[in-house]
Design a protein around this motif. Structure first.
Motif, PDB file in Angstrom:
ATOM      1  N   MET A   1      -2.740   6.333  -5.704  1.00 42.84           N
ATOM      2  CA  MET A   1      -2.318   4.952  -5.493  1.00 42.84           C
ATOM      3  C   MET A   1      -1.559   4.802  -4.179  1.00 42.84           C
ATOM      4  SD  MET A   1      -3.392   2.954  -7.880  1.00 42.84           S
ATOM      5  CE  MET A   1      -2.267   1.561  -7.780  1.00 42.84           C
ATOM      6  N   ALA A   2      -0.719   5.789  -3.849  1.00 40.30           N
ATOM      7  CA  ALA A   2       0.092   5.715  -2.629  1.00 40.30           C
ATOM      8  C   ALA A   2      -0.777   5.798  -1.383  1.00 40.30           C
ATOM      9  CB  ALA A   2       1.135   6.827  -2.629  1.00 40.30           C
ATOM     10  N   THR A   3      -1.755   6.692  -1.418  1.00 37.14           N
ATOM     11  CA  THR A   3      -2.531   6.970  -0.211  1.00 37.14           C
ATOM     12  C   THR A   3      -3.772   6.096  -0.075  1.00 37.14           C
ATOM     13  OG1 THR A   3      -3.718   8.733  -1.387  1.00 37.14           O
ATOM     14  CG2 THR A   3      -1.741   9.361  -0.172  1.00 37.14           C
ATOM     15  N   ALA A   4      -4.040   5.225  -1.032  1.00 38.86           N
ATOM     16  CA  ALA A   4      -5.241   4.384  -1.003  1.00 38.86           C
ATOM     17  C   ALA A   4      -5.400   3.580   0.287  1.00 38.86           C
ATOM     18  CB  ALA A   4      -5.253   3.451  -2.209  1.00 38.86           C
ATOM     19  N   PRO A   5      -4.302   3.019   0.870  1.00 41.39           N
ATOM     20  CA  PRO A   5      -4.481   2.219   2.099  1.00 41.39           C
ATOM     21  C   PRO A   5      -5.077   2.992   3.276  1.00 41.39           C
ATOM     22  CG  PRO A   5      -2.348   1.783   1.104  1.00 41.39           C
ATOM     23  CD  PRO A   5      -2.915   2.965   0.383  1.00 41.39           C
ATOM     24  N   LEU A   6      -5.013   4.308   3.253  1.00 36.49           N
ATOM     25  CA  LEU A   6      -5.532   5.087   4.376  1.00 36.49           C
ATOM     26  C   LEU A   6      -6.990   5.499   4.193  1.00 36.49           C
ATOM     27  CD1 LEU A   6      -2.679   7.530   5.500  1.00 36.49           C
ATOM     28  CD2 LEU A   6      -3.617   5.566   6.713  1.00 36.49           C
ATOM     29  N   ARG A   7      -7.543   5.242   3.037  1.00 33.51           N
ATOM     30  CA  ARG A   7      -8.922   5.699   2.788  1.00 33.51           C
ATOM     31  C   ARG A   7      -9.908   5.094   3.773  1.00 33.51           C
ATOM     32  NH1 ARG A   7      -8.690   4.827  -3.715  1.00 33.51           N
ATOM     33  NH2 ARG A   7      -7.242   6.537  -4.194  1.00 33.51           N
ATOM     34  N   ALA A   8      -9.735   3.804   4.073  1.00 34.19           N
ATOM     35  CA  ALA A   8     -10.660   3.151   5.000  1.00 34.19           C
ATOM     36  C   ALA A   8     -10.588   3.777   6.387  1.00 34.19           C
ATOM     37  CB  ALA A   8     -10.359   1.658   5.078  1.00 34.19           C
ATOM     38  N   VAL A   9      -9.388   4.187   6.792  1.00 36.08           N
ATOM     39  CA  VAL A   9      -9.239   4.843   8.098  1.00 36.08           C
ATOM     40  C   VAL A   9      -9.994   6.162   8.109  1.00 36.08           C
ATOM     41  CG1 VAL A   9      -7.614   5.790   9.777  1.00 36.08           C
ATOM     42  CG2 VAL A   9      -6.996   3.750   8.461  1.00 36.08           C
ATOM     43  N   TYR A  10      -9.843   6.940   7.032  1.00 35.44           N
ATOM     44  CA  TYR A  10     -10.496   8.244   6.967  1.00 35.44           C
ATOM     45  C   TYR A  10     -12.004   8.133   6.769  1.00 35.44           C
ATOM     46  CZ  TYR A  10      -6.128  10.853   7.023  1.00 35.44           C
ATOM     47  OH  TYR A  10      -4.938  11.418   7.414  1.00 35.44           O
ATOM     48  N   GLN A  11     -12.482   7.018   6.270  1.00 34.50           N
ATOM     49  CA  GLN A  11     -13.919   6.833   6.081  1.00 34.50           C
ATOM     50  C   GLN A  11     -14.621   6.341   7.335  1.00 34.50           C
ATOM     51  OE1 GLN A  11     -14.012   4.215   2.700  1.00 34.50           O
ATOM     52  NE2 GLN A  11     -13.628   5.857   1.216  1.00 34.50           N
ATOM     53  N   THR A  12     -13.843   5.989   8.361  1.00 36.24           N
ATOM     54  CA  THR A  12     -14.420   5.541   9.630  1.00 36.24           C
ATOM     55  C   THR A  12     -14.848   6.749  10.467  1.00 36.24           C
ATOM     56  OG1 THR A  12     -12.993   3.583   9.626  1.00 36.24           O
ATOM     57  CG2 THR A  12     -13.983   4.227  11.732  1.00 36.24           C
ATOM     58  N   PRO A  13     -16.049   6.754  11.014  1.00 31.95           N
ATOM     59  CA  PRO A  13     -16.523   7.908  11.804  1.00 31.95           C
ATOM     60  C   PRO A  13     -15.949   7.928  13.219  1.00 31.95           C
ATOM     61  CG  PRO A  13     -18.222   6.230  11.713  1.00 31.95           C
ATOM     62  CD  PRO A  13     -17.101   5.731  10.832  1.00 31.95           C
ATOM     63  N   TRP A  14     -14.712   8.338  13.364  1.00 34.49           N
ATOM     64  CA  TRP A  14     -14.051   8.365  14.668  1.00 34.49           C
ATOM     65  C   TRP A  14     -14.674   9.405  15.575  1.00 34.49           C
ATOM     66  CZ3 TRP A  14     -11.079   4.275  14.957  1.00 34.49           C
ATOM     67  CH2 TRP A  14     -10.485   3.781  13.790  1.00 34.49           C
ATOM     68  N   GLU A  15     -14.719   9.102  16.857  1.00 31.10           N
ATOM     69  CA  GLU A  15     -15.189  10.047  17.860  1.00 31.10           C
ATOM     70  C   GLU A  15     -14.077  10.410  18.845  1.00 31.10           C
ATOM     71  OE1 GLU A  15     -18.692   8.518  19.715  1.00 31.10           O
ATOM     72  OE2 GLU A  15     -19.915   8.724  17.896  1.00 31.10           O
ATOM     73  N   ARG A  16     -13.308   9.406  19.283  1.00 28.57           N
ATOM     74  CA  ARG A  16     -12.211   9.663  20.223  1.00 28.57           C
ATOM     75  C   ARG A  16     -10.890   9.803  19.466  1.00 28.57           C
ATOM     76  NH1 ARG A  16     -11.160   6.319  25.249  1.00 28.57           N
ATOM     77  NH2 ARG A  16     -10.671   4.717  23.701  1.00 28.57           N
TER      78      ARG A  16
END
Length: 223
Positions: free
Chosen positions: A93-108
């Motif tokens: 529940m605490a870390t749920a807000p970061l899931r979208a960030v981690y699911q993004t395919p970052w390159e830089r």
């Protein structure tokens, strides 16, 4: 105008965000050389009562690569590992807000760090304007570069952090330029952390947020 300058970090600690909150403008020093072993691509959280490193793997194409040029090694599934480690450390529940960030395919790396910084600023109520040093055209190294960045934005003061810059800054040069050096004063808050071990200071700010023990405004991090 009081300016603070620092390299972009991956999930920075509270002292970093405190300095940002106290400044009128924060310059992200992204056009200098990437430093291996620094906090530009790693941070510490608390797992089972002990500090634990989270490191974003990066490609090593040249020893002279600038931070803004640094690419993430997308061959490794680091994001899933970080997300799962945070979940085990602090709960889903605490870390749920970061899931979208981690699911993004970052390159830089700088884009990932900007997204994480946006999350932390929103959570802690920090609204200080940001600018990248790569946009300012300032030249030089160390103290000269910092001074030129201050001049580029019309700063009257520089908020100096807790690290090595206190030693290498040319105080006479800043005085001649009419730019006051203001030294950060930061007392790390002590809050209940998970696990029986003694309190661990200096971790990523997510440790404070995800422990959910006191309200963010009690930190008084935002001026």
């Amino acid at each position: 105008m009081l300016v603070a300058i620092h390299q972009p970090h991956y999930l920075p600690w509270l002292g970093y965000l405190h300095r940002m909150a106290q400044a009128d403008l924060f310059i992200l020093l992204d056009h200098v050389q990437f430093e291996r072993g620094n906090y530009q691509n790693r941070t510490q959280i608390r797992v089972n009562g002990a500090p634990h490193w989270l490191t974003v793997p990066v490609l090593q194409r040249s020893q002279k690569e600038r931070i803004a040029e640094k690419m993430i090694d997308t061959r490794q599934d680091w994001a899933a590992t970080h997300c799962e480690t945070l979940r085990r450390a602090y709960g889903g529940m605490a870390t749920a807000p970061l899931r979208a960030v981690y699911q993004t395919p970052w390159e830089r790396l700088v884009d990932l760090n900007a997204a994480m910084l946006h999350f932390l600023r929103a959570a802690l109520g920090i609204h200080t304007p940001l600018v990248n040093s790569s946009e300012l055209g300032a030249q030089g190294a160390k103290s000269e570069l910092v001074l030129n960045l201050c001049k580029a934005v019309g700063a009257q003061g520089l908020l100096v952090g807790l690290g090595g810059s206190r030693q290498y800054l040319d105080r006479e040069a800043f005085a001649r330029a009419g730019i006051e050096l203001v030294f950060q004063e930061f007392k790390h808050p002590v809050y209940p952390q998970r696990g029986p071990a003694p309190f661990t200071a200096g971790l990523s700010a997510v440790d404070f947020l995800f422990n959910q023990t006191i309200r963010p405004e009690e930190l008084r991090i935002a001026a």
